[in-house]
Design an enzyme around this catalytic site. Structure first.
Site, PDB file in Angstrom:
ATOM      1  N   GLU A   8       0.178  -0.883   5.784  1.00  0.00           N
ATOM      2  CA  GLU A   8       1.286  -0.329   6.570  1.00  0.00           C
ATOM      3  C   GLU A   8       1.146   1.168   6.776  1.00  0.00           C
ATOM      4  OE1 GLU A   8       5.134   1.161   7.890  1.00  0.00           O
ATOM      5  OE2 GLU A   8       4.076   1.753   6.065  1.00  0.00           O
ATOM      6  N   HIS A  20       6.454   9.566   1.386  1.00  0.00           N
ATOM      7  CA  HIS A  20       5.365  10.332   2.016  1.00  0.00           C
ATOM      8  C   HIS A  20       5.290  11.773   1.504  1.00  0.00           C
ATOM      9  CE1 HIS A  20       4.835   7.494   5.713  1.00  0.00           C
ATOM     10  NE2 HIS A  20       5.296   6.844   4.666  1.00  0.00           N
ATOM     11  N   ASP A  69       0.857  -1.198   0.000  1.00  0.00           N
ATOM     12  CA  ASP A  69       0.000   0.000   0.000  1.00  0.00           C
ATOM     13  C   ASP A  69       0.886   1.237   0.000  1.00  0.00           C
ATOM     14  OD1 ASP A  69       0.873  -0.544   2.668  1.00  0.00           O
ATOM     15  OD2 ASP A  69      -0.711   0.766   3.461  1.00  0.00           O
TER      16      ASP A  69
HETATM   17 ZN   LIG Z   1       7.069   2.049   4.089  1.00  0.00          ZN
HETATM   18 ZN   LIG Z   2       5.506   4.800   4.306  1.00  0.00          ZN
END
Ligand SMILES: [Zn+2]
Ligand SMILES: [Zn+2]
Ligand SMILES: [Zn+2]
Ligand SMILES: [Zn+2]
Lengths: 477, 477
Positions: A168, A447, A100
Site C-alpha cells: 500500500e 508517515h 507494509d
Molecule cells: Zn495506510
Molecule cells: Zn500509509
C-alpha cells in the site's frame, strides 16, 4: 448487547496480550519500498497467516506479480486473504488493511527505535512505533476482535472476508488486477466493506468517512527557442516561455482559492440538506487547522466553509515549474521550455474527463490571447476519480451505533480531501458500500517520525470492530 | 601609415610564430574556478611575465588577496601589470584582459583536446582551444603588436599600461580593491582604456562596443504555513503561497515583453539621433537571431527594434521559483514558502536604486490587492549598474579608423545586453573612456565546447591593435 459486553470485558482484561500482538507486528520492519526489507515484508505476511490460522480463519498468501524494486525485478509482496464463516443467513463483510509500512530510521528523529513498540514512559498511553497506527494497529484490531469472540465462545455475527496487502505504501501495484480476477471467486457474496486506514479529524472525536476527493494532475508545457538563452543577450528580444507559463498559471486560481476555469464550479454536485447537516455537526474549531498548518492563513474563519473547502469542494494547487531555475541563488537563464504543474482535487460530478475537457479548452484559449509565438500544450499526467458512498447505508448505521456504544458519542461524518485509490478500485469493481472506519487520531503521525497509536484507541478500536459486526448483523439491509 | 604597413608585413610573415604563442598559452589550463588547476593559473601568470619582459615591458605580478576555492582558503590568482613607455608627450593607454579560462573537458563534446590549440584540419583556419578567443587570443594580440613594433624597430606611439587578471571567469574577486588602491599609483596618468573581451555581433562585421546593460536580480518571497502541506488535506482551505507568487510574477511583464511596473519606462533615457543612426547602421538580419536562438520566437521582425530590445532597452525575465516542486513527475505538495526569481536588465537612467524603489512599491501594492494572509517580501539580491560611454570619443574614432584600415569596412556600434562588471569598476574608479574592441566573432563559442578563434581574426586583431595605437596618437584629444 450481552455478546459484546462479554467481549468488551475480555478485551479489557487482555490488554497487555493485545499490545504484545502489536509489538510483535511492529517488530517486523515490513517496509515495502526498499529491497533491503524484502524478507521482512514476507515475514510479516507469514505472521498474519499464522495468527489468522490460529484464530480459525482459512488464510493464505496469493502472489500478485512482479515489480522493479531498487533496480531489481522481484516478486510483489503477496496479498494475505482469509475467510471465516459461510452462513447464507449472515451478511458477508469484507475488510481491507495493509501490513507494509513507511520507511523509518532512528536517526530521522525518532525518540525510540521505530521498530520496537514503545509504551510512552511518561504514562500517556501512547504506543510509539512505525506501523502502530498505519496500518498494523487497525489490522490487528480485527484479529483481536476475532480472538475475543473465540476466547469468549461468542459466535461471529457475520461472515468475514479479509484482504491485507503488503504494497500500500508503494502504490498497491498488482492489487487492482487481483480484485478484478477474484471478483466472482474470493470476493463473491460480499455485502459491504469496511476499511480502517484513515484517521479522526481531531484527537477527540471518532468519525466515519464516506467520501474521498479525486485528483487530476496537469502539466502546461511551453516551448520556444531550442536552447536555454542568456537573459543579457536575449532578454527583450524574444517571447520567453516562462512569461507565457506564469501568465497562464496565474489565470487558473485566484488568491482566494477560487478556480477560474469556466464551467468547473457549475459541475459540482449541489449540497444536500443531509450533507449540510453532517458538515455542520463535525467537531472542528479553526484552532485545529491553524495548529495543523502552523499559521492562520486559512481562506476563511468559517468552520463549515473550511471543512467543505477541504472535503467536498474542488481545489486547484499550483505545485511548481520544471525546467526553470529552482536552486538557491541567482541564475540569469531564459529557459527554452518549461512545464508548469498543477492539480485539481475532484469531487462528485467533477470527473477526470469533463474537468480535463474544460481545462484544456480554457488553457488553450487563454494561450491564444497571449499572442505568443511559443508553443503550448496541456497534458493530464494522472487522473483519479472522486469517490462517495451512502453515509446512511446500514453499514454506516452499524458503525454509527458502535461508535456511540464504545466511545459514548456520535461520530463525525467526514470526507478525506486526498485520494485513497484502492477504495475506488474496490468500489468500482465490487460495487459495494465501503465504510471508512478509522481507529487512530488526527495527530498519530502516520508517515512521520514518532508515529503512535494511543492505547485507548487500539483497545476501544478492537471493541468498535466487534460492536460494528454485531450491529451489522442486526441492521436491516 | 608607413609605420603600420611595416608592422602589418611583419605580422603576415610571422603568422606561424604568433599562432605558436597562442598554442603555448592555450596549453596552460589556467582554469580559475577549480583548485586542481591552481598551479596552472600561476604558470599562466608567469608565462605572461616572461613574454612581456622579453618585449621590453616592465611587468610584475601583484597579489590581490585570498579566497575560498573548493572549500580551501588559497591566494587569489595575482594580477599581471606592466607598463612600457613614459613619454609625457604621448597619450597613455590602459589595456585589460584576463588570462584565466572556463573549465573544459574533452568528454563534454570537444572535437579535440581543449588544452591543445588545434588548427582545423578541414582548412577553415579555425583555431580550436579553451581560451583561444576568451581571452588569451586578444591578450596575446597586444603582445604580438608589441613584438611587431620591436622587431620592425617601430617606436610605440603611446605609453602603454596593462593589467591582466586571472580571476575573471570566477567573479574578478579582489580586482576592484586593487584598482581603487592603485588609482593614483599604477593607474595614474591613464588617458583612455581599451578592453578586448567581447565579440562581434555576427561573423562578418567588426564592431566597437560602447554600452552594457546592468542587472537587478530580485526575489519575491511568499510564506504562509510553517510547513509544507498535502494538497489533498489542505487544498481549498488555505491561502497557498504559490498562488500569490504566480499572481505577482504574472504582473511584472507582459507576454509581449513589456515591463508592467509603473514608472520604469518613463525613466529610460530618450533615444538620440546619433544613437538611432548607430542602431540603424548595424549589420543585422532577423535570420542572425533566429539562428542564435534556434527558432523564430522574436517579439518583432523589425531589426532595429530587436537590437534595441537586446541592447538599449530594459527587459524583465522570470527565471524560476525556489521552494516549489521542480523535478520530473508529479508531487502534490503545497509548499509553505516560495521564492520567485526575476531580473531586470538596466539601461542608462534606470539604475539600481530608482528601479528597485519602483519594483518594491509595485510588488507590495499588488500583494495588498490579493487579500492574502500570507507574508510577502521583495528583495534585491544583486545589483549592477548599466554603463555607457561616448562612442564619439577620440579613442573610438581611432578604433573606427583602424577597423576601416584593417578590415576594409566601418565597424558596427554595438552595446552588450549583458553586464561585464569589471568595465563598470574601471569606468567608475578611473573615470576614463573605455573602448570595447572585440577581436573574435559572434560564433566563437566562449564558455562552450569547441571554443575557437579564426586565424584571420587573430592576425587581423593583432594589426587592429597596432593600427589603433597609432591612430590614438594621431587623434585630437
Ligand atoms: Zn495506510
Ligand atoms: Zn500509509
Ligand atoms: Zn572573457
Ligand atoms: Zn569568459
Amino acid at each position: 448487547s450481552m455478546a459484546t459486553s462479554k467481549i468488551n470485558k475480555w478485551v479489557d482484561e487482555n490488554q497487555s496480550h493485545l499490545i504484545d500482538r502489536l509489538a510483535k507486528a511492529v517488530g517486523i520492519p515490513s517496509v515495502s519500498g526498499n529491497i533491503a526489507y524484502i524478507k521482512d515484508v514476507e515475514r510479516m505476511a507469514e505472521f498474519l497467516i499464522e495468527q489468522l490460522t490460529e484464530l480459525g480463519v482459512k488464510a493464505e498468501t496469493r502472489p500478485v506479480g512482479k515489480h522493479q524494486l531498487d533496480g531489481k525485478e522481484v516478486d510483489l509482496p503477496p496479498v494475505v486473504i482469509g475467510h471465516i464463516g459461510n452462513d447464507p443467513n449472515k451478511k458477508t463483510l469484507l475488510i481491507y488493511g495493509h501490513y507494509d509500512v513507511q520507511p523509518a530510521l532512528k536517526e530521522d528523529g525518532w525518540k525510540f527505535d521505530p521498530f520496537t513498540l514503545t509504551v510512552d514512559p511518561e504514562g500517556s498511553g501512547k504506543l510509539y512505533g512505525r506501523g502502530s497506527t498505519d496500518d498494523k494497529g487497525p489490522v490487528l484490531g480485527w484479529l483481536n476482535a476475532l480472538e475475543a469472540h473465540k476466547e469468549t465462545g461468542t459466535e461471529l455475527p457475520v461472515n468475514l472476508k479479509m484482504i491485507f496487502e503488503g504494497m500500500e505504501e508503494n502504490g498497491s501495484d498488482g492489487l487492482d488486477k487481483f480484485i478484478e480476477s477474484e471478483k466472482d471467486k474470493f470476493f463473491a457474496g460480499v455485502d459491504c466493506m469496511c476499511i480502517s486506514d484513515n484517521y479522526w479529524l481531531d484527537t477527540k472525536t471518532p468519525c466515519l468517512t464516506y467520501g474521498l476527493r479525486g485528483i487530476n494532475y496537469y502539466e502546461i508545457r511551453i516551448s520556444g527557442p531550442d536552447r536555454d538563452l542568456h537573459s543579457g543577450a536575449f532578454g527583450g528580444a524574444i517571447h520567453e516561455p516562462m512569461t507565457d507559463l506564469i501568465s497562464l498559471m496565474s489565470k487558473l486560481v485566484s488568491p482566494q482559492g477560487e478556480i477560474l476555469i469556466p464551467g468547473v464550479k457549475d459541475l459540482i454536485a449541489p449540497v444536500t440538506k443531509d450533507e449540510q447537516e453532517k458538515f455542520e455537526a463535525i467537531h472542528f474549531e479553526m484552532k485545529d487547522i491553524h495548529d495543523a498548518i502552523g499559521g492562520d492563513v486559512t481562506l476563511t474563519n468559517d468552520t463549515v466553509k473550511t471543512l467543505m473547502g477541504r472535503m467536498r469542494n474542488p481545489s486547484l494547487s499550483l505545485h511548481g515549474i520544471e525546467g526553470a531555475f529552482s536552486a538557491v541563488g541567482s541564475k540569469t537563464v531564459i529557459p527554452c521550455s518549461v512545464k508548469g504543474k498543477f492539480s485539481i482535487r475532484l469531487v462528485p460530478n467533477l470527473g477526470i474527463k469533463n474537468t480535463t475537457d474544460l481545462v484544456i479548452k480554457y488553457v488553450n484559449d487563454e494561450f491564444m490571447k497571449l499572442g505568443s509565438k511559443n508553443k503550448c500544450q496541456v497534458v493530464l499526467t494522472h487522473g483519479g476519480e472522486p469517490w462517495i458512498t451512502d453515509p446512511n447505508h446500514y453499514s454506516f448505521r452499524a458503525a454509527h451505533k458502535a461508535t456511540e456504544t464504545v466511545w459514548g458519542q456520535a461520530p463525525d461524518y467526514t470526507r478525506e480531501g486526498g485520494s485513497i485509490p484502492i477504495t475506488l478500485e474496490f468500489a468500482n469493481i465490487l460495487g459495494v458500500n465501503i465504510c471508512l472506519l478509522p481507529v487512530g487520531r488526527g495527530d498519530d503521525g502516520a508517515h512521520s517520525t514518532n508515529e503512535k497509536l494511543d492505547t485507548s484507541n487500539y483497545i476501544q478500536g478492537t471493541k468498535l470492530f466487534a460492536e460494528y459486526m454485531h450491529n451489522l448483523a442486526a441492521e436491516q439491509a
